[in-house]
Design a protein around this motif. Structure first.
Motif, PDB file in Angstrom:
ATOM      1  N   THR A 135      -7.062  50.807  98.780  1.00 30.11           N
ATOM      2  CA  THR A 135      -7.984  50.288  99.792  1.00 30.11           C
ATOM      3  C   THR A 135      -8.492  48.895  99.479  1.00 30.11           C
ATOM      4  O   THR A 135      -9.154  48.297 100.304  1.00 30.11           O
ATOM      5  N   ARG A 183      -7.926  58.948  99.165  1.00 32.36           N
ATOM      6  CA  ARG A 183      -8.168  57.794 100.027  1.00 32.36           C
ATOM      7  C   ARG A 183      -8.729  58.247 101.381  1.00 32.36           C
ATOM      8  O   ARG A 183      -9.674  57.655 101.915  1.00 32.36           O
ATOM      9  N   ILE A 188      -9.212  53.521  94.406  1.00 31.90           N
ATOM     10  CA  ILE A 188      -9.374  54.092  95.746  1.00 31.90           C
ATOM     11  C   ILE A 188     -10.830  53.911  96.162  1.00 31.90           C
ATOM     12  O   ILE A 188     -11.733  54.491  95.562  1.00 31.90           O
ATOM     13  N   GLU A 245      -3.443  60.090  98.090  1.00 37.08           N
ATOM     14  CA  GLU A 245      -3.632  59.809  99.511  1.00 37.08           C
ATOM     15  C   GLU A 245      -4.766  60.649 100.080  1.00 37.08           C
ATOM     16  O   GLU A 245      -5.564  60.172 100.910  1.00 37.08           O
TER      17      GLU A 245
END
Length: 400
Positions: A7, A316, A52, A313
């Protein structure tokens, strides 16, 4: 790039920790070093890019030796240290930890191991076996055979060669159900552990003459099987392995001798996977890899990259949904927003929901051509109604 895993490059805060309680010393060492090395490499790459949500990730690797009690100790110790996402890469250890994780509200990832019925998120609300269950893999193998025979299996004989303990026995119910549904003959060939003596099994296969042989074994047992097939003059192209067959097995069988051999898989094999190439450039070429370079040249390394791409993921997504810090509840919500995620072509696309914690169960069949693995199908998830009937029957018993 990694499909949006990162990110930004904000200042790093407290780490998001993942407990990797693995068998690094006994039964699963044919795969666990590659998978854990991939997990550590991916964590390093995530952190190089700012973590993240500005939070670093930390992969904590511990050895449980495939012993349930040691696995429980690993889980308990890391839980006290703030870890709430775990993976065991071991069915016995996963089974031991599962009730504790459910009670404690900890997320138990169990790709390719553990209870097949744990894909039922309505019962196993904290367990995520993302990827194909052995039931789903076997069903997809039958769908491939049906494709080979122009949609008609009524005159086909299928052999099932399997380790005679729970891992190997698990697909039998699905295969028997599909045998009745599609009309093929099913012959069962149990192999006693550890799989070093298969002479009588393959002699019987030679006499029975099945058209195809689906195989549920691990590690060196594939090499033993190939030698027995050669001795009995059984063509290698009859062999369809569960996902646990890798480049080491091919090398031990022999590149030429293995031509025609097939395996089911939910990850892409080979060296040209974009995420692996990025890790080589950012870590290994700079002397920062987490282990030997040769371990990255293995489909089980790619399997690890796939598993931990999912883990990060979901983190995130959790930050997107609810911000920092990531909590067990926000992480769980993040997992259940994953839709058609394939880590930039690394694996079969997965979609996780509150009801389906398996992600859809897609696999494909690949064939060894002497140099590389060649896909024989698209990503498929077949007979889902049959598989989910078995899932529901089993999960309801657990729920009671």
């Amino acid at each position: 790039m990694m499909g949006g895993l990162i990110t930004g490059s904000q200042a790093l805060a407290e780490p998001f920790k993942v407990g990797v309680c693995y068998d690094l010393s006994k039964a699963y060492t044919f795969a666990s070093p590659q998978v854990s090395q991939a997990a550590m490499d991916l964590a390093k790459l995530v952190n190089l890019k700012g973590g993240i949500g500005g939070e670093p990730v930390e992969v904590i690797v511990r050895d449980h030796g495939n012993e349930p009690q040691r696995g429980i100790e690993c889980y308990s110790k890391l839980s006290r240290e703030g870890v709430f996402v775990f993976d065991t890469l071991s069915t016995p250890v996963s089974l031991a930890i599962l009730p504790r994780a459910m009670e404690d509200g900890r997320v138990l990832m169990q790709s390719l191991v553990g209870r097949g019925d744990a894909v039922d998120g309505t019962v196993f609300d904290w367990v995520y076996p993302v990827g194909p269950t052995y039931w789903g893999q076997a069903a997809n193998d039958v769908a491939y055979l049906k494709q080979l025979h122009d949609g008609d299996l009524s005159d086909v004989k299928v052999g099932f060669v399997y380790f005679d303990y729970p891992f190997g026995q698990e697909p039998i119910e699905i295969l028997e159900t599909l045998s009745e549904k599609e009309g093929f003959d099913l012959e069962l060939y149990p192999v006693p552990l550890p799989g070093s003596d298969q002479a009588s099994v393959w002699s019987k296969v030679r006499r029975d003459k099945p058209d195809h042989v689906i195989v549920w074994m691990l590690g060196g047992a594939h090499v033993v099987a190939s030698k027995e097939m050669q001795r009995n003059r059984i063509p290698m192209d009859k062999y369809i392995s569960v996902n646990w067959l890798n480049e080491v097995d091919i090398a031990n069988i022999g590149n030429e001798a293995a031509i025609g051999l097939k395996r089911g898989t939910n990850v892409v094999g080979g060296l040209d996977v974009p995420l692996r190439q990025e890790i080589l450039a950012e870590l290994y070429e700079k002397g920062e890899g987490s282990g030997p370079l040769e371990k990255t040249e293995d489909v089980f390394y790619n399997t690890g990259l796939a598993m931990y791409s999912i883990v990060f993921e979901a983190a995130r997504k959790a930050v997107e949904l609810e911000g920092l810090p990531i909590t067990p509840e926000s992480y769980k919500a993040g997992l259940e927003t994953l839709k058609d995620f394939d880590a930039n072509g690394l694996m079969a696309p997965i979609t996780v929901t509150g009801e389906d914690h398996g992600g859809g169960g897609k696999t494909r069949i690949e064939m060894w051509d002497g140099e590389t693995w060649v896909p024989q199908t698209d990503w498929i998830s077949a007979y889902s109604d049959v598989v989910w009937d078995v899932v529901k029957e089993s999960s309801e018993k657990y729920g009671q």
